[in-house]
Design an enzyme around this catalytic site. Structure first.
Site, short mmCIF file in Angstrom:
data_model
loop_
_atom_site.label_atom_id
_atom_site.label_comp_id
_atom_site.label_asym_id
_atom_site.label_seq_id
_atom_site.Cartn_x
_atom_site.Cartn_y
_atom_site.Cartn_z
N HIS A 36 0.85 -1.20 0.00
CA HIS A 36 0.00 0.00 0.00
C HIS A 36 0.88 1.24 0.00
O HIS A 36 2.09 1.14 0.19
CB HIS A 36 -0.87 0.01 1.27
CG HIS A 36 -0.02 0.12 2.50
ND1 HIS A 36 0.53 -0.98 3.12
CD2 HIS A 36 0.44 1.20 3.19
CE1 HIS A 36 1.28 -0.58 4.13
NE2 HIS A 36 1.24 0.74 4.21
N HIS A 120 5.71 6.38 -1.06
CA HIS A 120 6.43 5.15 -1.41
C HIS A 120 5.58 3.94 -1.06
O HIS A 120 4.68 4.02 -0.23
CB HIS A 120 7.76 5.09 -0.64
CG HIS A 120 7.58 4.98 0.83
ND1 HIS A 120 7.34 6.07 1.64
CD2 HIS A 120 7.58 3.90 1.67
CE1 HIS A 120 7.21 5.68 2.90
NE2 HIS A 120 7.35 4.37 2.94
P1 2AM Z 1 6.50 2.23 5.77
O1 2AM Z 1 5.85 1.49 4.66
O2 2AM Z 1 7.44 3.27 5.30
O3 2AM Z 1 7.10 1.31 6.80
C1 2AM Z 1 1.65 0.78 8.39
O4 2AM Z 1 2.59 0.42 9.34
C2 2AM Z 1 2.17 1.89 7.53
O5 2AM Z 1 2.46 3.02 8.34
C3 2AM Z 1 3.44 1.55 6.77
O6 2AM Z 1 3.26 1.94 5.43
C4 2AM Z 1 4.52 2.35 7.42
O7 2AM Z 1 5.36 2.99 6.53
C5 2AM Z 1 3.78 3.43 8.16
N1 2AM Z 1 4.40 3.60 9.47
C6 2AM Z 1 4.57 2.67 10.42
N2 2AM Z 1 5.13 3.21 11.52
C7 2AM Z 1 5.32 4.51 11.25
C8 2AM Z 1 5.84 5.62 11.98
N3 2AM Z 1 6.30 5.48 13.23
N4 2AM Z 1 5.87 6.80 11.36
C9 2AM Z 1 5.43 6.94 10.12
N5 2AM Z 1 4.91 5.97 9.37
C10 2AM Z 1 4.85 4.75 9.93
#
Ligand code: 2AM
Length: 194
Positions: A36, A120
């Site tokens: 996603h 991304h």
């Molecule tokens: P990522 O794909 O860059 O890891 C569910 O976990 C979504 O939220 C993921 O797409 C993740 O991004 C994002 N995510 C998880 N933890 C996060 C955080 N502490 N800050 C920002 N985005 C976060």
């Protein structure tokens, strides 16, 4: 519950991306149906906060748009490399939507996101150095281009951490376009409010 707002990808796109996901030792590949594009990570909230966020997201008025997935990149480098991801072609409509989602989430009482939005789709996460195979992977697929992909809605997901990886559940879906507010309004998925 732990919430985030994202664009879901069509199954055909998830499968195409997932087909690439092999050949890099130590990569923890994201499962196809978990791929996603996050618009806003919210984190832990209680039920009342979740309801306020849902109400605010229902009021987001933004047009549907096309998205191109373009190229590969990483967060972190060398021994500090954390993530491998697919990028997104320049997209003012996506930026507009992200800005409106950010405002809505703040209106619902959540603190602002301090980090700059870097759209991304995460393909893999790393706990240890991926070694030279990652370079080969990026060489093979660095020119990746998938699109245009029609984005007609966005989603509020909950995320549950489990030993086998995160389990994402769709809590509510919000249409994009210019529908009157009363047509866009629906209840939360069963179980979100206690
Ligand atoms: P990522 O794909 O860059 O890891 C569910 O976990 C979504 O939220 C993921 O797409 C993740 O991004 C994002 N995510 C998880 N933890 C996060 C955080 N502490 N800050 C920002 N985005 C976060």
């Amino acid at each position: 519950m732990r919430l985030f707002v994202a664009l879901s990808l069509p199954e055909t796109v998830q499968d195409r991306l997932s087909d690439l996901c092999q050949g890099v030792p130590s990569a923890k590949w994201v499962a196809a149906d978990n791929l996603h594009l996050t618009l806003r990570f919210i984190g832990e909230v209680d039920h009342a906060e979740a309801d306020d966020i849902h109400d605010a997201l229902e009021r987001v008025d933004c047009e549907a748009f096309d998205l191109d997935l373009v190229g590969l990149d990483t967060f972190g480098e060398g021994r500090k490399l954390r993530q491998l991801w697919v990028g997104v072609g320049e997209n003012p409509a996506l930026q507009r939507l992200q800005g409106k989602v950010e405002k809505a989430v703040q209106r619902a009482g959540q603190p602002p996101e301090r980090r700059k939005f870097k759209p991304h789709v995460t393909l893999a996460r790393f706990k240890s150095s991926p070694g030279p195979k990652l370079g080969e992977f990026i060489q093979s697929y660095g020119l990746l281009r998938i699109g245009p992909i029609r984005m007609a809605d966005f989603v509020l997901y909950s995320s549950q951490l489990s030993p086998g990886g995160s389990i994402y559940r769709e809590e509510a879906r919000y249409p994009l376009s210019h529908l009157p507010a009363n047509m866009a309004s629906r209840p939360l998925a069963a179980g979100l409010v206690g």
